[in-house]
Scaffold this motif. Structure first.
Motif, mmCIF file in Angstrom:
data_model
loop_
_atom_site.group_PDB
_atom_site.id
_atom_site.type_symbol
_atom_site.label_atom_id
_atom_site.label_comp_id
_atom_site.label_asym_id
_atom_site.label_seq_id
_atom_site.Cartn_x
_atom_site.Cartn_y
_atom_site.Cartn_z
ATOM 1 N N ASN A 6 6.419 5.175 -0.853
ATOM 2 C CA ASN A 6 6.335 5.793 -2.148
ATOM 3 C C ASN A 6 6.022 4.473 -2.884
ATOM 4 O OD1 ASN A 6 4.285 6.574 -4.201
ATOM 5 N ND2 ASN A 6 5.836 8.249 -5.008
ATOM 6 N N LEU A 7 6.314 3.348 -2.792
ATOM 7 C CA LEU A 7 7.829 2.465 -3.567
ATOM 8 C C LEU A 7 6.494 1.784 -4.391
ATOM 9 C CD1 LEU A 7 9.927 0.444 -4.022
ATOM 10 C CD2 LEU A 7 8.389 -1.620 -2.530
ATOM 11 N N GLN A 8 7.229 2.176 -6.286
ATOM 12 C CA GLN A 8 6.359 1.179 -7.016
ATOM 13 C C GLN A 8 7.369 0.167 -7.815
ATOM 14 O OE1 GLN A 8 5.586 5.500 -9.678
ATOM 15 N NE2 GLN A 8 5.718 6.621 -7.106
ATOM 16 N N VAL A 9 6.589 -0.423 -7.959
ATOM 17 C CA VAL A 9 7.208 -2.081 -8.540
ATOM 18 C C VAL A 9 7.046 -2.174 -10.121
ATOM 19 C CG1 VAL A 9 8.546 -4.308 -8.078
ATOM 20 C CG2 VAL A 9 7.993 -2.262 -6.554
ATOM 21 N N LYS A 10 7.332 -2.783 -11.385
ATOM 22 C CA LYS A 10 7.112 -3.176 -12.280
ATOM 23 C C LYS A 10 7.781 -5.538 -12.125
ATOM 24 C CE LYS A 10 6.408 -0.273 -16.227
ATOM 25 N NZ LYS A 10 6.680 0.208 -17.431
ATOM 26 N N ALA A 11 6.690 -5.597 -13.280
ATOM 27 C CA ALA A 11 7.204 -6.776 -13.657
ATOM 28 C C ALA A 11 7.011 -7.040 -14.999
ATOM 29 C CB ALA A 11 6.391 -8.466 -12.518
ATOM 30 N N GLY A 12 7.566 -6.367 -16.095
ATOM 31 C CA GLY A 12 7.703 -7.072 -17.206
ATOM 32 C C GLY A 12 6.808 -5.635 -17.692
ATOM 33 N N ASP A 13 5.396 -5.969 -17.994
ATOM 34 C CA ASP A 13 5.205 -4.323 -18.037
ATOM 35 C C ASP A 13 4.040 -4.018 -17.038
ATOM 36 O OD1 ASP A 13 6.400 -3.610 -20.700
ATOM 37 O OD2 ASP A 13 5.147 -4.838 -21.839
ATOM 38 N N LYS A 14 4.082 -5.168 -16.198
ATOM 39 C CA LYS A 14 2.763 -5.130 -15.403
ATOM 40 C C LYS A 14 2.951 -4.320 -14.773
ATOM 41 C CE LYS A 14 -0.671 -7.275 -13.576
ATOM 42 N NZ LYS A 14 -1.054 -8.773 -12.498
ATOM 43 N N GLN A 15 2.574 -3.058 -13.951
ATOM 44 C CA GLN A 15 2.595 -2.503 -12.322
ATOM 45 C C GLN A 15 2.497 -3.181 -11.417
ATOM 46 O OE1 GLN A 15 4.606 0.968 -13.004
ATOM 47 N NE2 GLN A 15 5.184 0.661 -10.659
ATOM 48 N N ILE A 16 3.233 -3.184 -10.608
ATOM 49 C CA ILE A 16 2.310 -4.103 -9.197
ATOM 50 C C ILE A 16 2.086 -3.045 -8.391
ATOM 51 C CG2 ILE A 16 3.205 -6.359 -8.549
ATOM 52 C CD1 ILE A 16 3.365 -7.556 -10.238
ATOM 53 N N LEU A 17 3.470 -2.612 -7.993
ATOM 54 C CA LEU A 17 3.369 -1.928 -6.344
ATOM 55 C C LEU A 17 3.037 -0.240 -7.276
ATOM 56 C CD1 LEU A 17 6.013 -3.313 -3.954
ATOM 57 C CD2 LEU A 17 3.497 -3.746 -4.225
ATOM 58 N N LYS A 18 2.033 0.563 -6.329
ATOM 59 C CA LYS A 18 1.684 1.563 -7.119
ATOM 60 C C LYS A 18 1.577 2.372 -6.513
ATOM 61 C CE LYS A 18 -1.430 -0.758 -9.875
ATOM 62 N NZ LYS A 18 -2.654 -1.560 -10.341
ATOM 63 N N GLY A 19 3.297 2.566 -5.692
ATOM 64 C CA GLY A 19 2.869 4.175 -4.390
ATOM 65 C C GLY A 19 2.126 3.121 -3.077
ATOM 66 N N LEU A 20 3.591 2.461 -2.506
ATOM 67 C CA LEU A 20 3.294 1.456 -0.845
ATOM 68 C C LEU A 20 4.200 2.381 -0.050
ATOM 69 C CD1 LEU A 20 3.034 -2.306 -0.790
ATOM 70 C CD2 LEU A 20 5.050 -0.662 0.843
ATOM 71 N N ASN A 21 3.604 2.498 1.240
ATOM 72 C CA ASN A 21 3.964 3.127 2.422
ATOM 73 C C ASN A 21 4.329 2.163 3.616
ATOM 74 O OD1 ASN A 21 4.854 5.580 0.900
ATOM 75 N ND2 ASN A 21 2.461 5.684 0.983
ATOM 76 N N LEU A 22 4.842 1.795 3.734
ATOM 77 C CA LEU A 22 5.136 1.292 4.974
ATOM 78 C C LEU A 22 6.441 0.761 6.364
ATOM 79 C CD1 LEU A 22 3.990 -1.350 6.913
ATOM 80 C CD2 LEU A 22 5.515 -3.145 4.919
ATOM 81 N N GLU A 23 5.813 1.366 7.202
ATOM 82 C CA GLU A 23 6.913 1.539 8.241
ATOM 83 C C GLU A 23 7.167 0.089 8.890
ATOM 84 O OE1 GLU A 23 7.565 5.329 9.918
ATOM 85 O OE2 GLU A 23 9.523 4.915 10.791
ATOM 86 N N VAL A 24 8.382 -0.722 10.219
ATOM 87 C CA VAL A 24 7.877 -1.587 10.397
ATOM 88 C C VAL A 24 8.820 -1.026 11.569
ATOM 89 C CG1 VAL A 24 8.614 -3.835 11.078
ATOM 90 C CG2 VAL A 24 7.621 -3.097 8.466
ATOM 91 N N LYS A 25 8.466 -0.863 13.046
ATOM 92 C CA LYS A 25 9.809 -1.198 13.910
ATOM 93 C C LYS A 25 10.112 -2.159 14.712
ATOM 94 C CE LYS A 25 8.469 3.701 15.538
ATOM 95 N NZ LYS A 25 6.996 4.163 14.822
ATOM 96 N N ALA A 26 11.558 -1.657 14.883
ATOM 97 C CA ALA A 26 12.144 -3.065 15.900
ATOM 98 C C ALA A 26 11.433 -3.433 17.155
ATOM 99 C CB ALA A 26 13.409 -2.287 16.599
ATOM 100 N N GLY A 27 10.791 -4.969 17.396
ATOM 101 C CA GLY A 27 10.010 -5.713 18.229
ATOM 102 C C GLY A 27 8.960 -5.805 17.605
ATOM 103 N N GLU A 28 8.371 -5.549 16.220
ATOM 104 C CA GLU A 28 7.246 -5.444 16.172
ATOM 105 C C GLU A 28 6.995 -6.654 15.119
ATOM 106 O OE1 GLU A 28 6.399 -0.675 15.715
ATOM 107 O OE2 GLU A 28 6.174 -1.744 14.098
ATOM 108 N N VAL A 29 5.740 -7.146 15.201
ATOM 109 C CA VAL A 29 5.119 -8.492 13.869
ATOM 110 C C VAL A 29 3.716 -7.185 13.538
ATOM 111 C CG1 VAL A 29 4.443 -10.456 13.475
ATOM 112 C CG2 VAL A 29 5.949 -10.240 15.791
#
Lengths: 251, 435
Positions: A6-29
């Protein structure tokens, strides 16, 4: 290895990431694709610790630790590496010096002794061969006067020397001709390992012809709208992003 | 305690009482000194109303009471000297200490002696020599003339070469003495020498160094001049350099200012003959509350002359740097090539650097360029280095060093360059050290 919730990130006033979910396991691309301005670069820069972004919510956990609480150098020492989309030219700082300082910082963090000067140089020479880089590189300033292709090769060279556990590749294919792309992709492929994860952000499917991902994600409007295997990339190549965006809007 | 003691009110009064207290013989040299003092007294110390001093306030200096420089040996700190820098001459609080000198006998045509020796042996000759010199003009040159005691005289006959660099150590302190050393360099035709001046102050000393260096280069002569200023952080440093260049001669000055609470370097290069070339390069790095001012004047008085100036400033804390570079191209001095560049780095929001290139051109066939920039450390470069595992301090230090590199790389004397690199590394190694 990397878990983003649920990552949410702002740059200045602008919301860039709005609830991002991601899982990366070892060995994966993993490959993250998406239209311009969808937040791809923001994601990897935030993961590497670039200032100028505000995390307004969510978490990013790396090997069980709160990645977002660490300084950029701590992340690097813990094994996170960002290959820059636009590698910085730093005249007056020697390429080899930076490689050595970086490697020693990581070794020190692990409680290992500083690298032997002779061993180090032969390691760099070996990796330079892999990246088809000229000897003259050794005595130049960091990326100083490098062509676009040389800069990207230099990024992968650094990655090869620093041997990160989690590599973040930010549009590493942009600005490369087909020969340079092969060299860069070959370098990345040689670094694929069971205990290493690679997260690459790209605009074009062609990179994925050379570096085959285990998972492909579509990032649009600050969220991952669809995930799949490498066939998703081919579908995107054919159909563009609109059908996914429309599908998401309908859902 | 003593109510009878005259109370000095102005800085001129204070210098006068010091001047009058000196036991001077009745000779031509004393007359010359006295005349210089009276001219100094008439004009006093410069004020900010004078255009050349616009950015430097001397109040901090004016209020000080310095004691006369004493010839008695002072505590020298040899660990701060640069090893293997050349034939060494130590001026301790302005007085040559023969016991610490390492000057070996020189080949014919090379004369190297201390001004004190010369004055002791033949004061009339010195007076005669001084009369023929360029007339001192500024307050500080006059003050130097008035208190002149010692220094170095370097004289090279036509074609002569000094076999190694001449390394002059100006060792100041402890205490609050003032020193007015003078160095004369006369280079005959096609002669060559390297002069390294190293100003070192004992910790916590509150001294005044007011040096004057004059260099006279005949046709084809070459001089490399290094100035490394590392006075104590409570001291004052005024340095005046005049170089006069005849046809096809070359003068290169590398001026590094790191020390003193208030320092001012004034360098003038007069290009008086066709083919003459002056290179002035410098680095100043004020931190804390240091005020480091550099003023250069390049006077293209003859056609076909070249000048190249490159100065870099790095200011931290509440440090203030000033660089003013004036270039004059005289009427009929055609085919001039003059380049000037001033680049500055501000490391803190309270640091300040004033930079001002000035061109006065009275000829029409000239090539003059100048540029000045002031900025902060590149945040992207900082992030790049940190993302490779370097600490923030380490990354900052590297970027600052990289910024200074274009000046450091011009230093051909290896021991000096290494010394300087070490000094800069120490200074910019950590944020604690920058406080």
């Amino acid at each position: 290895m990397l878990k983003i919730e649920n990552l949410q990130v702002k740059a200045g006033d602008k919301q860039i990431l709005k609830g991002l979910n991601l899982e990366v396991k070892a060995g994966e691309v993993h490959a993250i694709m998406g239209p311009n301005g969808s937040g791809k670069s923001t994601l990897v820069q935030v993961l590497a610790g670039r200032e100028g972004y505000e995390v307004t919510g969510g978490t990013a956990t790396y090997n069980g630790k709160d990645l977002l609480a660490m300084a950029p150098e701590e992340r690097a020492r813990e094994g996170v590496f960002l290959a820059f989309q636009y590698p910085v030219e730093i005249p007056g700082v020697n390429n080899v010096y930076l490689l050595k300082a970086g490697l020693n910082a990581i070794r020190k963090h692990r409680g290992e002794a500083e690298v032997d000067a002779f061993e180090f140089l032969s390691l760099v020479r070996e990796k330079m061969k892999l990246m088809q880089m000229d000897e003259s590189f050794l005595n130049r300033g960091v990326n100083e006067g490098f062509s676009g292709g040389e800069k990207k090769r230099n990024e992968i060279l650094q990655m090869a020397v620093l041997e990160p556990a989690l590599a973040l590749l930010d549009e590493t294919d942009s600005g490369l001709d087909i020969d340079a792309l092969r060299v860069v992709a070959n370098g990345v492929n040689s670094l694929r390992r069971q205990d290493r994860a690679i997260l690459m952000v790209t605009h074009y499917q062609r990179l994925l012809d050379y570096i085959e991902p285990d998972r492909v994600h579509v990032l649009s409007g600050g969220q991952i709208l669809k995930s799949g295997d490498k066939s998703l990339a081919l579908e995107l190549e054919k159909r563009g992003y609109d059908w996914i965006r429309q599908g998401a809007a309908a859902a | 305690m003593s109510a009878a003691a005259p109370k000095a009110t102005t800085s001129v009064d204070r210098y006068r009482s010091l001047f009058d207290a000196r036991p001077l013989p009745d000779n031509a040299l004393t007359q010359w000194r006295r005349a210089a003092f009276e001219r100094f007294a008439a004009i006093g110390l410069p004020t900010q109303r004078e255009e050349d001093w616009k950015y430097t306030n001397l109040r901090r200096l004016e209020s000080r009471q310095f004691t006369p420089a004493t010839p008695a040996p002072v505590a020298t700190d040899e660990s701060r000297w640069i090893a293997n820098a050349g034939a060494r001459i130590v001026l301790a609080n302005g007085h040559a200490l023969a016991s610490l000198s390492t000057v070996s006998p020189q080949p014919p045509g090379v004369t190297l002696l201390t001004l004190g020796q010369w004055i002791a042996n033949s004061p009339e000759q010195v007076a005669e020599f001084l009369q023929k010199q360029r007339r001192d003009a500024s307050s500080f040159e006059l003050l130097n003339a008035a208190f002149l005691e010692d220094g170095v005289v370097i004289d090279l006959a036509d074609g002569a070469r000094f076999d190694q660099p001449i390394y002059v150590i100006h060792q100041m302190g402890p205490g609050n003495g003032m020193s007015h050393p003078r160095i004369f360099v006369r280079c005959g035709r096609n002669s060559a020498c390297t002069l390294v001046e190293h100003y070192i102050g004992a910790a916590d000393s509150e001294t005044l160094t007011n040096s004057v260096v004059s260099l006279d280069l005949a046709q084809g002569a070459k001089v490399a001049h290094y100035r490394l200023q590392q006075e104590s952080s409570r001291s004052f440093h005024i340095g005046t350099v005049h170089a006069h260049l005849d046809r096809d001669s070359r003068y290169a000055c590398r001026d590094i200012a790191l020390g003193a609470t208030l320092a001012r370097t004034h360098i003038t290069a007069t290009l008086a003959g066709p083919g003459a070339e002056a290179t002035l390069q410098g680095l100043f790095a004020p931190s804390g509350t240091q005020h480091l001012d550099t003023y250069t004047l390049v006077d293209h008085a003859a056609p076909h002359t070249l000048s190249n100036e490159e100065y870099r400033g790095v200011a931290d804390g509440r440090g203030r740097g000033v660089y003013r570079g004036k270039v004059i191209v005289r009427k009929d001095a055609q085919k001039i090539d003059s380049r000037q560049s001033s680049r500055n780095l501000l490391l803190s929001p309270t640091a300040e650097i004033d930079t001002r290139p000035e061109l006065e051109i009275y000829a029409n066939d000239v090539k003059c360029s100048h540029g000045a920039t002031t900025g902060q450390l590149d945040s992207t470069a900082l992030f790049y280095l940190r993302s490779r595992g370097l600490s923030e301090d380490e990354a900052r230090g590297l970027l600052i060093r990289a910024f200074a590199e274009s000046i450091l790389s011009t230093i051909e004397l290896e021991p000096l360059r290494q010394h300087l690199e070490q000094q800069l590394n120490e200074r910019f190694a950590s944020s604690e050290a920058r406080a």
